[in-house]
Each structure stands twice: as C-alpha cells, then as structure tokens.
Scaffold this motif. Structure first.
Motif, PDB file in Angstrom:
ATOM      1  N   MET A   1       0.833  -1.192   0.000  1.00 53.75           N
ATOM      2  CA  MET A   1       0.000   0.000   0.000  1.00 53.75           C
ATOM      3  C   MET A   1       0.878   1.257   0.000  1.00 53.75           C
ATOM      4  O   MET A   1       1.984   1.230   0.541  1.00 53.75           O
ATOM      5  CB  MET A   1      -0.908  -0.012   1.236  1.00 53.75           C
ATOM      6  CG  MET A   1      -1.998  -1.072   1.219  1.00 53.75           C
ATOM      7  SD  MET A   1      -3.049  -0.966   2.664  1.00 53.75           S
ATOM      8  CE  MET A   1      -4.178  -2.312   2.357  1.00 53.75           C
ATOM      9  N   THR A   4       0.446   6.177   4.017  1.00 55.80           N
ATOM     10  CA  THR A   4      -0.882   6.445   4.562  1.00 55.80           C
ATOM     11  C   THR A   4      -0.775   6.820   6.031  1.00 55.80           C
ATOM     12  O   THR A   4       0.168   6.398   6.717  1.00 55.80           O
ATOM     13  CB  THR A   4      -1.790   5.207   4.405  1.00 55.80           C
ATOM     14  OG1 THR A   4      -3.036   5.458   5.056  1.00 55.80           O
ATOM     15  CG2 THR A   4      -1.151   3.969   5.015  1.00 55.80           C
ATOM     16  N   LYS A   5      -1.715   7.602   6.489  1.00 60.06           N
ATOM     17  CA  LYS A   5      -1.795   7.943   7.912  1.00 60.06           C
ATOM     18  C   LYS A   5      -2.722   6.988   8.658  1.00 60.06           C
ATOM     19  O   LYS A   5      -2.847   7.076   9.881  1.00 60.06           O
ATOM     20  CB  LYS A   5      -2.274   9.380   8.073  1.00 60.06           C
ATOM     21  CG  LYS A   5      -1.302  10.422   7.520  1.00 60.06           C
ATOM     22  CD  LYS A   5      -1.836  11.829   7.725  1.00 60.06           C
ATOM     23  CE  LYS A   5      -0.856  12.870   7.171  1.00 60.06           C
ATOM     24  NZ  LYS A   5      -1.381  14.258   7.348  1.00 60.06           N
ATOM     25  N   ALA A   6      -3.339   6.091   7.934  1.00 56.64           N
ATOM     26  CA  ALA A   6      -4.286   5.162   8.546  1.00 56.64           C
ATOM     27  C   ALA A   6      -3.567   4.197   9.477  1.00 56.64           C
ATOM     28  O   ALA A   6      -2.452   3.754   9.198  1.00 56.64           O
ATOM     29  CB  ALA A   6      -5.043   4.395   7.474  1.00 56.64           C
ATOM     30  N   GLU A  11      -9.698   2.688   8.593  1.00 59.11           N
ATOM     31  CA  GLU A  11      -9.218   4.056   8.367  1.00 59.11           C
ATOM     32  C   GLU A  11      -8.629   4.191   6.962  1.00 59.11           C
ATOM     33  O   GLU A  11      -8.788   5.223   6.314  1.00 59.11           O
ATOM     34  CB  GLU A  11      -8.167   4.427   9.411  1.00 59.11           C
ATOM     35  CG  GLU A  11      -8.740   4.650  10.797  1.00 59.11           C
ATOM     36  CD  GLU A  11      -7.673   5.046  11.805  1.00 59.11           C
ATOM     37  OE1 GLU A  11      -6.516   5.273  11.404  1.00 59.11           O
ATOM     38  OE2 GLU A  11      -8.002   5.127  13.004  1.00 59.11           O
ATOM     39  N   TYR A  12      -7.942   3.145   6.519  1.00 62.03           N
ATOM     40  CA  TYR A  12      -7.355   3.167   5.170  1.00 62.03           C
ATOM     41  C   TYR A  12      -8.444   3.273   4.110  1.00 62.03           C
ATOM     42  O   TYR A  12      -8.330   4.058   3.159  1.00 62.03           O
ATOM     43  CB  TYR A  12      -6.511   1.912   4.951  1.00 62.03           C
ATOM     44  CG  TYR A  12      -5.844   1.851   3.607  1.00 62.03           C
ATOM     45  CD1 TYR A  12      -4.673   2.555   3.359  1.00 62.03           C
ATOM     46  CD2 TYR A  12      -6.391   1.108   2.568  1.00 62.03           C
ATOM     47  CE1 TYR A  12      -4.057   2.517   2.111  1.00 62.03           C
ATOM     48  CE2 TYR A  12      -5.789   1.064   1.316  1.00 62.03           C
ATOM     49  CZ  TYR A  12      -4.628   1.768   1.102  1.00 62.03           C
ATOM     50  OH  TYR A  12      -4.026   1.727  -0.133  1.00 62.03           O
ATOM     51  N   GLU A  15      -9.824   6.702   4.095  1.00 64.61           N
ATOM     52  CA  GLU A  15      -8.846   7.600   3.490  1.00 64.61           C
ATOM     53  C   GLU A  15      -8.952   7.571   1.965  1.00 64.61           C
ATOM     54  O   GLU A  15      -8.940   8.625   1.307  1.00 64.61           O
ATOM     55  CB  GLU A  15      -7.453   7.178   3.949  1.00 64.61           C
ATOM     56  CG  GLU A  15      -6.327   8.092   3.552  1.00 64.61           C
ATOM     57  CD  GLU A  15      -5.000   7.578   4.099  1.00 64.61           C
ATOM     58  OE1 GLU A  15      -4.511   8.133   5.098  1.00 64.61           O
ATOM     59  OE2 GLU A  15      -4.472   6.600   3.536  1.00 64.61           O
ATOM     60  N   GLN A  16      -9.061   6.355   1.404  1.00 65.53           N
ATOM     61  CA  GLN A  16      -9.176   6.233  -0.051  1.00 65.53           C
ATOM     62  C   GLN A  16     -10.505   6.794  -0.547  1.00 65.53           C
ATOM     63  O   GLN A  16     -10.571   7.435  -1.611  1.00 65.53           O
ATOM     64  CB  GLN A  16      -9.024   4.767  -0.476  1.00 65.53           C
ATOM     65  CG  GLN A  16      -7.726   4.118  -0.038  1.00 65.53           C
ATOM     66  CD  GLN A  16      -6.504   4.916  -0.418  1.00 65.53           C
ATOM     67  OE1 GLN A  16      -6.340   5.312  -1.567  1.00 65.53           O
ATOM     68  NE2 GLN A  16      -5.624   5.160   0.547  1.00 65.53           N
ATOM     69  N   THR A  29      -6.207   5.214  -6.815  1.00 71.62           N
ATOM     70  CA  THR A  29      -7.005   5.289  -5.586  1.00 71.62           C
ATOM     71  C   THR A  29      -8.125   4.263  -5.617  1.00 71.62           C
ATOM     72  O   THR A  29      -8.415   3.612  -4.600  1.00 71.62           O
ATOM     73  CB  THR A  29      -7.574   6.702  -5.394  1.00 71.62           C
ATOM     74  OG1 THR A  29      -6.508   7.658  -5.450  1.00 71.62           O
ATOM     75  CG2 THR A  29      -8.251   6.832  -4.027  1.00 71.62           C
ATOM     76  N   ASN A  32      -6.389   1.052  -4.795  1.00 72.04           N
ATOM     77  CA  ASN A  32      -6.050   0.958  -3.373  1.00 72.04           C
ATOM     78  C   ASN A  32      -7.281   0.681  -2.521  1.00 72.04           C
ATOM     79  O   ASN A  32      -7.223  -0.088  -1.558  1.00 72.04           O
ATOM     80  CB  ASN A  32      -5.381   2.259  -2.909  1.00 72.04           C
ATOM     81  CG  ASN A  32      -4.034   2.478  -3.557  1.00 72.04           C
ATOM     82  OD1 ASN A  32      -3.387   1.535  -3.998  1.00 72.04           O
ATOM     83  ND2 ASN A  32      -3.604   3.729  -3.632  1.00 72.04           N
TER      84      ASN A  32
END
Length: 208
Positions: A1, A4-6, A11-12, A15-16, A29, A32
C-alpha cells in the motif's frame, strides 16, 4: 500500500474514499480502495472498485490480477483465467499472472499448459517459489518424478521452509515406495506450518 496515515484497514478505506471524493478519476485510488476491501474479504465492494480502476486506466495490470483472485475465490476458473490473460497481454514480463494462469490449468488437469505458464513465471522471477513448487506438482501429476523432485528442490533452495515443496517431495517419495524419505518430508512440511492431508500420512504409513 502507498504511504498512509491510517492505523487500521477501516481508516485506510475511509482515506481512499475521501481521496476519491476529491479526484474520482484516479485509477490508483480506486485500486487501493479495492485492495483495502479485499483485506476485509469484502469481495463485491473490492470487485466494483477494481473495475472502476480499470475504467480509469485499462493498463493497470495489478487490477486484472486482483480480479482474477476474486474469481478464483468464487471457484470461477474461466473468469480467473481471462483476467490473468488480460494482464499478460498488457505486461508480458509480469510473473504473477503467468503463475495464476498455470494454476488454473493445473486445477483443470491441463498439465502441459500449466507447465508452460509456470515456466514463464519462473523465467520472469527466478525466485518465485510457489511457481517452482507448482511445477513440481504438475510434473508429479504427469508421473515425471525426477522433474518433480528437481523443481521442488529448486524452490527449497530459495525458501528452505516452503511447506508445499516438502509436501510434493513426500508424494514423490511415496510414489517411489521410499517410506523414510516420505516421512522426513512430511515432518519438514509440518515444521513449516503446512497442513499435510491425512490421506498422504495414511498412505505413507501403509508402506512396508
């Protein structure tokens, strides 16, 4: 991946989704997001995201491979084969779809086609242990025990704890009536965490 801040898969995914709200035509995106759904075994959502990724970028071969994996999970070998063939057409030197094509042929009992595909995978990635072990399995299917043994040993030279290769070597030894070698390979497979079928254990035990 990608970065990412996830801190977890949910959370990931969020985020996407937020990134797509800003740029809905970004193939990466969508891809992902599909991978995030796959990690949660949300196959329908993953499939939708991966198809959208290909709508945005038809040459994103990793998406074809992932879609093939979803088809395989459903037991749809024909669709799995088709997606991986599409990946190979876009990127002929990508080892993974060649190996997946080989696996489909192996499941169908099409040994020669499987061997050709697995050899293409190993040619592109000489450390592709799964493809090498599968070559061992296919040669075993054809009764070519020396070739089966050779490819499994090549896999173990790369990854000494690769259980499927020991499993195949145990079957080769069983076919040769070599109880000691078969038993030793079963133990090595177990040590690697590989689950040996009970029938193989029973067949080895029945050897004189």
């Amino acid at each position: 991946m990608p970065p990412t801040k996830a801190t977890n898969v949910d959370e990931y995914i969020a985020e996407q989704q937020n990134a797509l709200a800003r740029n809905p035509e970004c193939a990466n995106t969508h891809y992902n997001l599909g991978v995030g759904y796959l990690s949660k075994r949300m196959f329908r959502e993953a499939e939708e995201s991966l198809i959208k990724a290909l709508d945005c970028s038809p040459k994103l071969v990793e998406a074809y491979v992932q879609l093939g994996g979803i088809a395989m999970q459903r037991g749809d070998l024909e669709t799995c084969l088709r997606y991986n063939q599409m990946a190979v057409r876009e990127r002929p030197f990508f080892a993974v779809p060649h190996a997946n094509i080989g696996f489909v042929h192996m499941q169908r009992g099409e040994a020669d086609q499987a061997i050709a595909a697995f050899k293409k995978a190993v040619a592109q990635d000489p450390k592709f242990v799964q493809a090498m072990a599968n070559l061992g399995g296919v040669y075993y299917m054809k009764g070519m025990l020396d070739a089966a043994e050779n490819w499994c040993k090549k896999a173990l030279a790369v990854e000494p704890k690769f259980g499927p290769a020991y499993h195949n070597l145990a079957m080769v030894a069983l076919e040769r009536g070599d109880k000691a070698t078969a038993t030793a390979n079963v133990e090595k497979a177990r040590e690697s965490g590989y689950d040996i079928p009970q029938k193989l254990i029973d067949d080895i035990a029945a050897l004189p």
